[in-house]
Design a protein around this motif. Structure first.
Motif: not given
Lengths: 354, 354, 354, 354
Positions: C127, C123-124, C315-316, C120-121, C329, C312, C318, C308-310, C331
């Motif tokens: 991005k 995006f961090q 998006e990439d 779940s990191d 998905f 993220q 998509k 293993m996240s909600l 998740g």
């Protein structure tokens, strides 16, 4: 091997540290001692040691704790406010009986103060500025030569007694250039005999623990009394000082570091006029050379303390003379520096009152 | 208004602080004083004051510096290691002549030590554990009543002299329950007269500056000598102590805080047997009650210092008696607590040696 | 030299780091990656490198900045909250174009979360969790072999483009034991060619400056556009991924790291039943393998993202398919781990909807 | 009550915060937003609120966590590097479902960058720069009026969803002077209804706990899915934007904040020439107004994103148009500011390509 060379005080200190086999330096910059870490960063790199500019003085003192626990000769240097920030760490190190070397290039205080040389951290150094019953061995160099020599003595005393040591210097000494005699072979860190408390990895032996706490009832008291015995032994054995013209003196000056240099010049002015002045220059501030001063107080009526502070060492002199002698004082707090004439005048004044 | 109520020591201290008009508390938790911030967080909220749990002890002491500079009675509390972390900040505050209140609930040291009551931060408190020439006014309560009363005295002395003040307590006092007499009206913070150094916003007047540094040549020395005059005045005027059965005593005990309670019980054991023991209980540790002790030393041959440490106050007693009397010692470092019987036995031993 | 040996993932990572010629590690402990610093402390010592347990994650990332600026391959490792603390430092490093390696062993979040494996990191990582326009090269190992191999790739890419690199792993990989093939000679740090930006001491040449600020009007914009060109080049050149059974696939799974292992097992379940499923496993998360996914989206109607996240990376995916395909998905946030059967069931569900 | 007055943007923000009933500010200074804490320190004092200059940004964000947990409307402000330092804390706050307000006056980055206005922290704001699956509500004011109004909206949305909120502004807005209409009565903090999660003291009720961790197997995943539902609801319900001349537009600009002001001026230049340009100005950046943009993309062939960055929002526009439209870009990173002519020229260029 004897080598004679001209050095700045700060550089001599660094060379002395390296010569003493120290291979770990951690510190945070503060004026007026930045030449020490700067030059150290070059020298440590050359000898394969660790130079670390840390996030803060608190990081530095705690890294020393770790490094020294692993059997490395480790040091930090700072100036007054930075040394205050290290008091908690110093107490931990003293409570864990770990030898480290801390150098305080004292500046004018309290607070931010100024960056002129001072001796006003005397109490902090000798009466344990941190919490709890502990003592730090304190050495007070008064020449570039001693800046070179004292690190080795500090490490050796520290290791002999498993105790932190402090060198109390000031900016004047650091900026001074004097000839230095480099005697003896440099210490090879690998040649230092492994101590039975070094945390070097427990492979093939039982584990060792270094810590400063003991929550079992009565155990900490026991431990502290054992440390007290150590302190008594240090007090008895390790008082160091220099005597200058003490034998025939009628007045004795007590001064250390830069003040002792000034006092010595004042003494010469007096002697030139036939006034019999002597000087006791404490080399260890803790243990304080109480014995010689106590002994002298049996025949000397007047002591003159010269200090770059409002008068702190004066208490230790009083404790030594136990009411037998009068104690006079020349003090310059906040970065002021005494001069020889002032000492001479004070001596005249003392004599005139007799 | 006189109100009599039963209170825990720690709560009494908090009530005393609020009663004294203090409206700013900043601190970081440490055993064995956590009841103070916990209860303070409730009480400050009730009286519209600020309670702040800071990121660290360093943050706490510096926030005190700010709050007090703005004219607020401000305090922090901690225990030994936390107080060591505050030494730099304390030196800054002392160097800026700002009154704040620091409470040290001393625990066994050095280092992490343990969480039992102790008196081994005596030197740190009275000899300025931070750098530079400065002094903190130090009060030593020995009852729940005094825990309630001393905050007000500390603030008043602090403001009178523009000087930080410290209350040196221990965990035993804090956990004790005793009746407390609440005398006098609580101080309304708004009733405190504005001082000419408060940083309250310069609208309509010239700006004021609070700082601890002065880089202009000679100025810091000048400033320090002025502060020295203040210290001399405090030493001359503010020595506080309690005399117990001193008039006819042949042996004088010197003890403060919890040790004084024990010493008093020991004194009663002695008196029951007809042995004439007196007690000087220092209430201010700085300034130390040297005058009365010095005076007494002219007729008293034996002093007995009782201290929960390896012996630190013993030096101040020695400085007061100036070699005229013998000084004996009962010490318990690392969280050990003396008892009345021990005091009684020691007194017998001292007498037998005469 | 090819050596085959069985290793834990965390140890393989450390060996890979050493093999890549990295000689500087700074970090602060956090579960579930403590085996990395622990083992690193031993290995760095053996190879004459620096292992530093710092005061905080902030200290660690800034020390990396310094070490890498001096031309040393330098790394830190931490887990999610610790990596968040490094975001400011990472932005400074990216803004100064300095290559460092950061390893994030992702745990369940947000906040303290738990210590189970997570992704779940994302995006961090991809991005830029810090401020400003910058990108970090992000590699996602999915086997112990890749944990060994990717540090070298990370350093090489980082140096090629003067850009920080991040390895995004999770606790499951670290605890896994698998055979590792050690190919190629270990990198000798001394053999790395000196770069024209290394701060190695200016003796005999002009000075070099490494910094992330430029206050001259327009200059920072210029600098950022240059960095943008670099990013475009990386995006164009360095997209890495593995294709598994993609050629004849009717459904494509996109998954990385541990999720890709699960997805691969799910793929096998599908293939056993004759269902043509393929897998694109991104190896670089930034640059994301958009090109292959975009290309595939021209013929593939359904993509399944397993994470293993909600959700993220979704998006990439998509952004790559640009509306041409549906994206499904699976998740598991907060430390949950998907399983092969779940993937198989989801594939059946997707097919049934056609 | 409607009051019309001329205000600086930074002052309007502070007034809006106070008007919204916020009574707790903690922050650490950084250019170019220092007018906010400076003015806040005066205003908070006047309204009986708490203004706290903390030791660091990390202290600030964690104090917000505490204050808001106790039921106080609490805010901090900083600029880019300071906001990066808050990412760990923000993740904790989001993971504990606590509403706080963070204001980021974005400056040129990455790293130290410069102090000119920028929008390059878009990703950090909307894609969760901290670790773990979470979202922050992000509002983007574009006038002094909105700087005044958005704090109230931010608190209300934050409390409605128990979620942190962020206002993304830039230095240009803060320095601007515009008339502000103060509508509605100021919020009395005491009038805010007590929430069932406020930590207000457990007297007379069961205890409440606020935390971000759950180590019980499966529980954190469950919790995160619940939070996901909340996020879906926010995405569905709270997309805010302004439409300007969209109805007959052939080209749509998407821009927020200062860029939207410039875009609007560019739009007017176009309209003056009869070129039908519309503007979607996102007011919430998260949730992003994807719905309206997605809807428009069904008939609009060309979108133009104007951003003071290398292009970050561009991704969200792409995600909304799903390949249906072309997306063009004007970007100024590192403190550069676009102008109306540039927008006009770009529109011409887009039209010429058709």
């Amino acid at each position: 091997m004897v080598e004679r060379t001209l050095m700045y005080g700060n550089h001599a200190l660094v060379e002395g540290v390296i010569h003493a086999g120290c291979r770990f330096f951690a510190g945070y910059p503060i004026t007026p001692q930045n030449e020490i870490p700067e030059y150290m960063s070059i020298r440590m790199n050359e000898v394969g040691g660790v130079f670390l500019q840390t996030e803060s003085e608190i990081a530095a003192i705690n890294m020393l704790f770790g490094a020294a626990s692993a059997g490395v000769r480790a040091m930090t240097s700072s100036s007054s406010p930075g040394i205050s920030l290290m008091q908690e760490g110093l107490s931990y190190i003293a409570g864990a009986d770990v030898p480290v070397l801390v150098v305080n290039v004292v500046r004018g205080g309290p607070g931010l103060g100024n960056i002129a040389p001072a001796q006003s951290d005397y109490f902090q150094a000798v009466k344990s500025g941190g919490h709890g019953d502990y003592h730090t061995i304190v050495l007070a160099p008064y020449s570039v030569q001693e800046l070179f020599e004292f690190p080795k003595i500090a490490f050796e005393l520290g290791e002999k007694y498993r105790n932190p040591a402090l060198i109390l210097a000031d900016g004047l000494l650091g900026q001074m250039m004097e000839p230095v005699e480099i005697k003896g072979e440099p210490v090879d860190p690998k040649s230092l005999p492994e101590q039975d408390w070094w945390l070097t990895g427990a492979k093939g032996r039982g584990r060792r623990v270094i810590r400063s706490y003991d929550l079992r009832p009565g155990k900490l008291e026991e431990w502290n009394w054992k440390r007290w015995e150590k302190y008594q032994k240090i007090i008895k054995t390790e008082q160091r000082y220099e005597e200058i013209k003490v034998d025939d003196a009628e007045i004795i000056i007590v001064a250390y570091g830069t003040s002792a240099r000034v006092a010595e010049a004042g003494l010469r002015l007096c002697r030139d006029k036939g006034i019999k002045v002597g000087l006791i220059r404490p080399i260890t501030l803790w243990p304080f050379p109480s014995e010689i001063i106590g002994e002298l107080s049996k025949k000397i009526e007047n002591f003159l303390v010269v200090e770059m502070s409002l008068g702190q060492m004066i208490e230790d002199v009083k404790l030594a003379v136990e009411g037998r002698s009068k104690i006079h004082f020349i003090g310059h707090p906040g970065g002021g520096i005494p001069n020889a004439k002032e000492v001479y005048d004070k001596v005249l004044e003392i004599r005139s009152k007799k």
